[in-house]
Design a protein around this motif. Sequence first.
Motif, PDB file in Angstrom:
ATOM      1  N   MET A 100     -23.006  39.199 -40.772  1.00  0.00           N
ATOM      2  CA  MET A 100     -22.054  40.241 -41.153  1.00  0.00           C
ATOM      3  C   MET A 100     -22.788  41.471 -41.689  1.00  0.00           C
ATOM      4  O   MET A 100     -22.454  42.615 -41.367  1.00  0.00           O
ATOM      5  N   GLU A 101     -23.834  41.194 -42.493  1.00  0.00           N
ATOM      6  CA  GLU A 101     -24.607  42.307 -43.046  1.00  0.00           C
ATOM      7  C   GLU A 101     -25.354  43.049 -41.937  1.00  0.00           C
ATOM      8  O   GLU A 101     -25.498  44.274 -41.969  1.00  0.00           O
ATOM      9  N   TYR A 102     -25.818  42.292 -40.944  1.00  0.00           N
ATOM     10  CA  TYR A 102     -26.478  42.914 -39.795  1.00  0.00           C
ATOM     11  C   TYR A 102     -25.500  43.825 -39.057  1.00  0.00           C
ATOM     12  O   TYR A 102     -25.855  44.931 -38.625  1.00  0.00           O
ATOM     13  N   GLY A 133     -37.856  39.587 -36.350  1.00  0.00           N
ATOM     14  CA  GLY A 133     -37.296  39.890 -35.043  1.00  0.00           C
ATOM     15  C   GLY A 133     -35.891  40.458 -35.086  1.00  0.00           C
ATOM     16  O   GLY A 133     -35.570  41.394 -34.360  1.00  0.00           O
ATOM     17  N   GLY A 134     -35.033  39.904 -35.946  1.00  0.00           N
ATOM     18  CA  GLY A 134     -33.668  40.400 -36.073  1.00  0.00           C
ATOM     19  C   GLY A 134     -33.629  41.821 -36.592  1.00  0.00           C
ATOM     20  O   GLY A 134     -32.850  42.665 -36.122  1.00  0.00           O
ATOM     21  N   LYS A 135     -34.491  42.123 -37.577  1.00  0.00           N
ATOM     22  CA  LYS A 135     -34.549  43.474 -38.139  1.00  0.00           C
ATOM     23  C   LYS A 135     -35.052  44.470 -37.091  1.00  0.00           C
ATOM     24  O   LYS A 135     -34.557  45.600 -37.000  1.00  0.00           O
ATOM     25  N   PHE A 136     -36.044  44.033 -36.307  1.00  0.00           N
ATOM     26  CA  PHE A 136     -36.561  44.910 -35.259  1.00  0.00           C
ATOM     27  C   PHE A 136     -35.480  45.222 -34.233  1.00  0.00           C
ATOM     28  O   PHE A 136     -35.380  46.358 -33.747  1.00  0.00           O
ATOM     29  N   PRO A 190     -31.368  40.322 -44.794  1.00  0.00           N
ATOM     30  CA  PRO A 190     -31.997  38.992 -44.907  1.00  0.00           C
ATOM     31  C   PRO A 190     -32.754  38.644 -43.633  1.00  0.00           C
ATOM     32  O   PRO A 190     -32.441  39.159 -42.552  1.00  0.00           O
ATOM     33  N   ASP A 191     -33.761  37.792 -43.763  1.00  0.00           N
ATOM     34  CA  ASP A 191     -34.539  37.371 -42.592  1.00  0.00           C
ATOM     35  C   ASP A 191     -33.659  36.617 -41.599  1.00  0.00           C
ATOM     36  O   ASP A 191     -32.721  35.918 -41.971  1.00  0.00           O
TER      37      ASP A 191
END
Length: 253
Positions: free
Chosen positions: A1-3, A151-154, A139-140
């Motif tokens: 959700m934060e993503y 990877g998710g942040k990228f 979060p990671d």
Amino acid sequence: MEYAWALLILIGLEGLLSADNALVLAVIAKHLPDDQKKKAINYGIIMAFVFRFAALFAISFIANVWQIQAIGAAYLLYLGLKHIIKARFGKENKNIREDIKKDAAGKGFWPTVGKIALADLAFAIDSILAAVALALGLPDSPLGNFGGMDGGKFIVVLLGGIAGLILIKFAATWFVKLLAQRPALETTAYAIVAWVGVKLVVITLAHEDIAVLDHHFPHSTAWTLIFYGVLVAIALLGWFAPANKKQSQADPL
């Protein structure tokens, strides 16, 4: 959700910032014949996409270096506050697009394409830094690492960069009209950039090599609520601010 929230905010921010960017690109290509204008902008955007992806790949290796985070935070704060102060106290340079047009006039097709690509790459620095600042506070993910970055942040940063190019190409005209109706949104976008810079300051101070703040604070519920609460407040203030600024006629895209 934060993503999802981070990506939505990033796309909205990219949209507002892309309006002026698109106008500048249109002015750069304005001296070309009609059949070459769109082609030059398309080629320039394709080249900028290659440059932007290379920059994203490079920054993925250094995003977690606290010195880079500190420089990025300082730049975002400078960029946002500079625009806010100019909007509040300064005089708008109404001839900036005319100056760009004179500078580009007389140049051939490929020099114009190169100028468009370099201009869009310059615009990308702001959006990439803002995207990285937003992503680092997430979060990671279970996707492992890409370079030196989760990877998710990228992926969030990459999608934000792609959204910026798409919005410049297809949706900028709508955002230009929106800014004409609600001129305070431009300053609001830069206020959000400055606030994202504050987030990067918090991330830097919580870096394990600095440890001024607790390492887990940037990911805490308290800071998450504060960050998004202030961000929503800034957006609402910008949306409902009175349109008390006279708008000059923008060059058509």
